[in-house]
Design an enzyme around this catalytic site. Structure first.
Site, mmCIF file in Angstrom:
data_model
loop_
_atom_site.group_PDB
_atom_site.id
_atom_site.type_symbol
_atom_site.label_atom_id
_atom_site.label_comp_id
_atom_site.label_asym_id
_atom_site.label_seq_id
_atom_site.Cartn_x
_atom_site.Cartn_y
_atom_site.Cartn_z
ATOM 1 N N HIS A 130 0.817 -1.214 0.000
ATOM 2 C CA HIS A 130 0.000 0.000 0.000
ATOM 3 C C HIS A 130 0.848 1.261 0.000
ATOM 4 O O HIS A 130 2.052 1.226 0.247
ATOM 5 C CB HIS A 130 -0.956 0.006 1.200
ATOM 6 C CG HIS A 130 -0.285 0.009 2.531
ATOM 7 N ND1 HIS A 130 0.206 1.158 3.116
ATOM 8 C CD2 HIS A 130 -0.016 -1.005 3.393
ATOM 9 C CE1 HIS A 130 0.737 0.843 4.299
ATOM 10 N NE2 HIS A 130 0.622 -0.456 4.487
ATOM 11 N N CYS A 146 3.113 -5.143 6.608
ATOM 12 C CA CYS A 146 2.720 -4.667 5.283
ATOM 13 C C CYS A 146 3.940 -4.136 4.529
ATOM 14 O O CYS A 146 4.965 -3.820 5.127
ATOM 15 C CB CYS A 146 1.674 -3.561 5.389
ATOM 16 S SG CYS A 146 0.018 -4.160 5.809
#
Length: 171
Positions: A130, A146
């Site tokens: 992301h 992440c």
């Protein structure tokens, strides 16, 4: 540092001498000879803090990324199972445990939303590739697992990658 010294340094060396060196958005085409990944595969090398999007048998686009901090890193193979522009974000239980005052949901587009302008979720877990609202964090060991990219870079990668693409994360 005094203002006079700062001005003198800026005049002598340019403003870049006074700025921290954060990762800049600009994917680079690089040679990937010796690595045998299929075109369309995303390879994240956490030790390098780099993501590679494989173009063909010898080339890839390389992007700087932020990766899991100590104790939060993982390795393995998965797939992209969703693509989202300006996603809302609900912090996982481990984040809420560390930061109990964090809201249960942060709306997409909010400057407090850590997902940035786009996210591609990974199958089998709570992880995603992301964007970020903290660009200075890209290039570090900063996340809960992440893969964090600059917003311009996630926008570029998002346009290249379909749902179902293979993602390989190595140390």
């Amino acid at each position: 540092m005094s203002m006079r010294i700062a001005v003198a340094m800026a005049a002598t060396f340019g403003l870049g001498a006074l700025m921290p060196t954060a990762a800049e958005a600009r994917p680079e085409m690089v040679d990937m000879h010796g690595d045998h990944y299929s075109p369309g595969t995303i390879v994240v090398k956490t030790g390098e803090r780099r993501l590679y999007f494989i173009l063909d048998s010898g080339h890839a686009m390389r992007y700087p990324v932020g990766v899991g901090k100590a104790g939060k890193q993982w390795a393995g193979t998965t797939q992209i199972d969703g693509k989202y522009r300006y996603p809302a974000w609900s912090p996982p239980a481990v984040v809420k445990r560390d930061k109990p005052s964090m809201p249960d949901v942060i709306p997409g587009g909010s400057p407090r939303n850590p997902m940035g302008v786009a996210a591609m979720t990974l199958a089998g877990g709570e992880y995603a590739i992301h964007g970020t609202n903290v660009p200075g964090s890209v290039g570090g060991f900063v996340s809960y697992g992440c893969i964090r990219m600059l917003n311009d870079d996630i926008t570029d990668l998002y346009s290249r990658v379909p749902v179902g693409a293979t993602v390989v994360v190595t140390h």
